[in-house]
Enzyme design. Structure first.
Site, PDB file in Angstrom:
ATOM      1  N   GLU A 127       0.802  -1.222   0.000  1.00 23.34           N
ATOM      2  CA  GLU A 127       0.000   0.000   0.000  1.00 23.34           C
ATOM      3  C   GLU A 127       0.838   1.277   0.000  1.00 23.34           C
ATOM      4  O   GLU A 127       0.792   2.057   0.952  1.00 23.34           O
ATOM      5  CB  GLU A 127      -0.982  -0.036   1.170  1.00 23.34           C
ATOM      6  CG  GLU A 127      -1.958  -1.174   0.981  1.00 23.34           C
ATOM      7  CD  GLU A 127      -3.080  -1.233   2.000  1.00 23.34           C
ATOM      8  OE1 GLU A 127      -2.803  -1.078   3.191  1.00 23.34           O
ATOM      9  OE2 GLU A 127      -4.232  -1.448   1.598  1.00 23.34           O
TER      10      GLU A 127
ATOM     11  N   GLU B  36      -4.254 -10.475  -0.249  1.00 19.70           N
ATOM     12  CA  GLU B  36      -5.115 -10.424   0.944  1.00 19.70           C
ATOM     13  C   GLU B  36      -6.530 -10.736   0.487  1.00 19.70           C
ATOM     14  O   GLU B  36      -6.979 -10.243  -0.552  1.00 19.70           O
ATOM     15  CB  GLU B  36      -5.087  -9.045   1.601  1.00 19.70           C
ATOM     16  CG  GLU B  36      -3.744  -8.696   2.199  1.00 19.70           C
ATOM     17  CD  GLU B  36      -3.694  -7.295   2.820  1.00 19.70           C
ATOM     18  OE1 GLU B  36      -4.730  -6.782   3.282  1.00 19.70           O
ATOM     19  OE2 GLU B  36      -2.589  -6.726   2.816  1.00 19.70           O
TER      20      GLU B  36
HETATM   21  C1  GAL Z   1      -5.183  -4.042   3.894  1.00 17.91           C
HETATM   22  C2  GAL Z   1      -3.814  -3.833   4.426  1.00 17.91           C
HETATM   23  C3  GAL Z   1      -3.567  -4.582   5.698  1.00 17.91           C
HETATM   24  C4  GAL Z   1      -4.726  -4.405   6.627  1.00 17.91           C
HETATM   25  C5  GAL Z   1      -5.958  -4.872   5.978  1.00 17.91           C
HETATM   26  C6  GAL Z   1      -7.190  -4.689   6.819  1.00 17.91           C
HETATM   27  O1  GAL Z   1      -5.556  -2.982   3.105  1.00 17.91           O
HETATM   28  O2  GAL Z   1      -2.833  -4.168   3.501  1.00 17.91           O
HETATM   29  O3  GAL Z   1      -2.391  -4.133   6.271  1.00 17.91           O
HETATM   30  O4  GAL Z   1      -4.850  -3.066   6.932  1.00 17.91           O
HETATM   31  O5  GAL Z   1      -6.187  -4.124   4.826  1.00 17.91           O
HETATM   32  O6  GAL Z   1      -7.125  -5.283   8.038  1.00 17.91           O
END
Ligand code: GAL
Length: 996
Positions: A451, A521
């Protein structure tokens, strides 16, 4: 080549030259001349990443050179500002008698009494200081650390020595025996100083000044606690004359030839020996030999050694090649499928300081739950963790210590990754990631960071990494045009979009369409959930391009708190924080698996067991990437009405990875006629492994044989008898005015009625940036948490009682017409409920069922249905049919922020007992139940676990249907098929008092 030249090459995107052995023992004066340009910024807010450190190099735990760990109690003084105290503490004669003490490694904010050293603070995206790069506020907690040490007996007189810091947040300036060695930033990166000529045999004084905030903090805006301190090991390492500065093990695998090619590059001449392969070669020389490859499933390592100068370094060589071919990410010729998790380093007492046992616990828990991959979100982990990944077998995406997310809120204005003044710092981070970890076979992708938006600095990092290590693909998620990467990576796309990407129909830049796809993610494991895992897995198994993903995230970051049990954002007095968004893991803070992890284990099981095409057979599909089934033993069990009536071994051939077989099951063992019957086939470890004992269950499947019978009909109905203000119907006594039951067979009943509410889960509450689709807030606005009941009619008759009601929220004209029909045979009571929505319902319902309050003495539960754990419509893969027992207390799932939890699925029969009392409930169709000693309102109001105090009533919900869970706390909501829309429904339950 001199230091300046090498730094220039680094800044130009050219790989760093290996340090010569002499660079480790250069006279200090010449090392300190390699300075970055002088600016008027203090060192900790300059753009430069370091001064005086040695070039980064491979980390190894296996050297025979002497080492002195410098952990333990260090003298400590905290100042409120960077310049509040002078540097006289660095002088050898300084008396630190009045100082406090902290443990190193450790974070000072997690130590000391009564927050004497400050407190932790949590923010997700927002910087907790003004965005004024590279400056930081005057309020800059500064920890001065002092450690005296003697060289141990036998410390070699010859050679040099380096002082190694594995991690300091956010920066450190270091002195040894009164001489400044230099400084560095890059919290989760290793930094070394040459110290040979400064060492004394006795009473060395090591002084370290650490500022909480530095220019480096702008590059470390990861979603986690801000935790300053020397939080990883500090070690003094002897460097024998002529010892390597750095070495690079190149060990590839040719799956066609079945051979490995080995070459160990080293900055000094040396020999490489691998006895098992009969190898003895010079550094820099290549050899090709038949080998077994390394993979996460079969982590074959060959022990070897590198000897150069006076040092012997142990090597653990894994031969493997990872590359993109025809748009697919492959290892050793095979497509790999990531069944991954994002792992932050976390311990509820020590923050990001983890001991080896905790790291091992993480790896073992992952392996036991079928996880095969880790993204080290969002920084390189403690180096010892990667050793564990090598030996246990986990694919690793090793991520750089880089995130500038807080700039997004400013429209990315001033983003460091798009400002060349920061490029040397970015390249320093790239180099320290790659150089330290390059010899780990488990590391299969380099990730630039997380990010950071887009910018030329990222391109420079990618070029440097490719040049230095062309053997691994590069990952970065934040730039959808994918200019710098070898894989297309996304976070939290909905299922439909994943399918589109899988079909390569998502458009986008042309070269992106040729890249493999992964979800760095997905499935946000915050609170109850994540839902929808099975549906994602099906997509990964359908589309070759979709190579799996990494659940966000491994563990809840709840910090031990004196009042709240586990604290989250705001619990430590932070002005700015993001609440419990930091508790979004598959493990609770104490590393107990949450239902989410149990579900994930089932969804990603590497063997799928399903009914075969022929009656009496099971289909066994081997979903491993590499391994055949010879490591597993199969067992069958035969269940009749949930009871196991027979079991035995099942012969399954060693099917190769990717193939399937149909195996015949034995004749069913004798069992009661008319019983519901089912085969359970289990795949367990045939022999013990490093991560679990023989017999550990890897996968299972249930194959129904005879379906469930509905409960026996109740026989002749009894008349409802009106006695004053009561109506008696068999074992049930009801209020004649409202038609609500007051007791069942001597058990007092309170608060009976139709129930549509649940204490919203984190996924119900949804993410603030998706305001239009957040069901929790919408439900509250609509008033579903305060439904009103109006009795329309209470109609006793000769065969029972009909009660008509209308249930609706205040201020709304929509509602539910609910009819309860009670009948009884004198012993048991049947309750048939029918629900018809009225008006326009603007939202799905949280749940649909009846609720009743019973005496809390009923504290034991036995049920025939899905279990043993919690399940919801889109988190029910792990629930298996059986006969389960629990206490009411153990039915609760202790989410760090309390919320709806604990439902059990597919219940055919439920029995509550306690003391002399008992109640059996059977469903004419399967139902869900939850039982708890607090109301939904109390659950909803609780902020932390200790807020929930068991009351005198057992609140029992018997539900016909539940709304799904989804992943909306950061990702997509509930899939259409798991939404509970308001529509007509009917269901029936039979209640039988069983007490003495
Ligand atoms: C993503 C980020 C993580 C965490 C997650 C939400 O955008 O990369 O570090 O913030 O969202 O828990």
């Amino acid at each position: 080549m001199g230091w300046n030249a090498s730094r220039k090459r680094l800044a130009a995107g050219v790989h760093a030259p290996r340090p010569s052995p002499h660079s480790l023992s250069l006279p200090l004066s010449s090392r300190l001349r390699r300075e970055h340009p002088v600016t008027d910024l203090p060192w900790y807010t300059s753009f430069a990443p370091e001064r005086g450190t040695l070039p980064p190099r491979a980390w190894t735990a296996e050297s025979d050179a002497a080492r002195l760990p410098l952990g333990g109690d260090w003298a400590f003084r905290l100042s409120p500002a960077a310049d509040a105290a002078d540097t006289s503490f660095t002088e050898p004669g300084f008396d630190a008698g009045a100082w406090g003490t902290v443990a190193v490694p450790g974070h000072w904010v997690l130590q000391g009494k009564d927050a004497e050293f400050g407190r932790p603070a949590y923010t997700n995206v927002a910087y907790p200081f003004p965005v004024d790069p590279p400056h930081v506020p005057d309020e800059n907690p500064t920890g001065d650390h002092l450690r005296r040490f003697d060289l141990p007996d036998g410390w070699p007189a010859e050679g040099g020595a380096v002082l190694c810091f594995d991690g300091v947040e956010s920066c450190a300036r270091v002195w040894l025996n009164g001489t400044e060695l230099g400084w560095f930033k890059g919290s989760r990166l290793a930094h070394e100083f040459a110290v040979g000529e400064l060492l004394r045999e006795r009473d060395n004084v090591l002084a370290v000044r650490v500022h909480q905030w530095s220019s480096g903090s702008y590059l470390e805006d990861q979603d986690q606690w801000w935790l300053p301190g020397i939080f990883r090991d500090v070690t003094l390492l002897h460097r024998p004359e002529g010892a390597p500065g750095d070495f690079f093990v190149h060990a590839s695998y040719d799956h066609v030839a079945g051979s490995g090619e080995l070459r160990v590059d080293c900055d000094v001449p040396g020999r490489v020996r691998v006895p098992e392969l009969g190898l003895d070669l010079a550094t820099g020389e290549s050899v090709t030999v038949p080998v077994e490859p390394w993979s996460a499933e079969v982590p074959r390592l060959y022990e070897g050694e590198l000897t150069a100068g006076g040092e012997r370094i142990g090597l653990r060589i894994g031969f493997r090649s990872v590359y993109v071919e025809d748009g697919v990410l492959k290892a050793n010729g095979r497509r790999i499928l990531f069944r991954g998790v994002n792992r932050h380093e976390f311990h509820p007492e020590t923050g990001r300081t983890l001991d080896r046992e905790t790291m091992r616990a993480d790896v073992e828990l992952m392996k036991r739950h079928n996880i095969n991959a880790v993204r080290t979100s969002h920084y390189p982990p403690h180096p010892a963790f990667l050793d564990l990944c090598d030996s246990y077998g986990l694919w690793v995406i090793d991520e750089g210590d880089l995130e500038t997310h807080g700039f997004e809120e400013l429209g990315w204005r001033g983003n460091p990754v798009d400002d060349e003044r920061w490029t040397p710092a970015l390249l320093d981070r790239a180099a320290r990631l790659v150089e330290r970890d390059k010899n780990h076979p488990s590391v299969v992708l380099w990730s630039l960071g997380n990010e950071c938006g887009t910018g030329a600095g990222l391109g420079a990092m990618a070029r440097w990494i490719r040049d230095r290590d062309p053997s691994r693909p590069v990952h970065y998620e934040g730039d959808r045009s994918c200019p710098d990467v070898d894989v297309y990576s996304r976070m939290y796309p909905p299922h439909a979009e994943v399918a589109e990407i899988g079909r390569r129909e998502d458009g986008g830049p042309e070269h992106r369409g040729e890249l493999p796809f992964l979800l760095c993610e997905y499935a946000h494991a915050m609170g109850n959930g994540p839902g929808g895992l099975s549906e994602y897995q099906r997509l990964f198994e359908t589309y070759e391009r979709c190579q799996g993903g990494f659940v966000w995230e491994w563990i809840d970051h709840g910090l031990v708190h004196p009042v709240h049990g586990y604290g989250y954002g705001g619990d430590f007095g932070e002005e700015l924080h993001d609440g419990n968004f930091v508790c979004d893991g598959l493990l609770f803070p104490d590393r107990t698996p949450s239902p989410g992890l149990v579900e994930y284990k089932k969804v990603i099981e590497p063997v799928r067991i399903a009914p075969g095409a022929r009656p009496g057979s099971a289909l066994v599909a081997n979903l491993h990437d590499v391994a055949d089934l010879s490591g597993l033993a199969f067992r069958w069990e035969f269940l009749a009405d949930g009871r196991m009536v027979g079991e035995g071994p099942l012969d399954v051939p060693p099917v190769p990875a990717g193939e399937r077989v149909e195996v015949a099951l034995p004749e069913p063992p004798p069992h009661p006629a008319g019983a519901e019957t089912v085969w359970t086939v289990r795949a367990v470890l045939a022999a013990s492994t490093v991560w679990a004992p023989a017999g550990h269950e890897v996968a299972w499947g249930q194959l129904p044989v005879t379906p469930a019978r509905p409960p026996a009909s109740l026989g002749a109905g009894v008349r409802a008898v009106v006695e004053g203000d009561r109506i008696v119907l068999g074992p049930v006594v009801l209020d004649a005015r409202t038609g609500t039951p007051l007791c069942v067979g001597g058990l007092a009943v309170a608060g009976f009625g139709l129930d549509v509410w649940r204490a919203p889960t984190d996924n119900d509450e949804g993410a603030p940036w998706q305001p239009d689709t957040r069901h929790g807030p919408l439900w509250r606005t609509l008033g579903l948490h305060r439904m009103r009941h109006r009795t329309v009619a209470v109609e006793p008759d000769t065969e029972g009682l009909t009660v008509r009601t209308r249930v609706a929220p205040a201020a709304r004209d929509f509602g539910l017409a609910v009819t309860y029909r009670w009948t009884s045979d004198g012993t048991a009571a049947r309750l048939a409920v029918s629900v018809v929505p009225e008006g326009l319902w603007p939202a799905p319902l949280p749940r649909l069922g009846v609720r009743l309050g019973l005496p809390a003495a009923l504290d034991r539960v036995e049920w025939y249905g899905g279990g043993p754990g919690e399940a919801y419509p889109d988190t029910r893969a792990a629930a298996r049919l059986g006969l389960w027992k629990s206490t009411v207390a153990a039915l609760q799932t202790p989410y760090v922020r309390p919320q709806e939890n604990g439902a059990r699925v597919d219940t055919r029969r439920l029995e509550l007992t306690g003391g002399d009392a008992g109640l059996r409930i059977e469903g004419e169709s399967a139902f869900w139940f939850t039982a708890r000693r607090w109301t939904h309102a109390e659950l909803d109001a609780a902020g932390h676990r200790p807020d929930l105090k068991p009351g005198d009533t057992l609140w029992l919900n018997l539900d016909h249907a539940l709304h799904g869970i989804g992943s909306h706390s950061c990702g997509p909501g509930v899939l259409p098929e798991h939404r509970l829309e308001a529509s007509s429904a009917s269901f029936a339950l039979i209640l039988t008092p069983t007490g003495r």
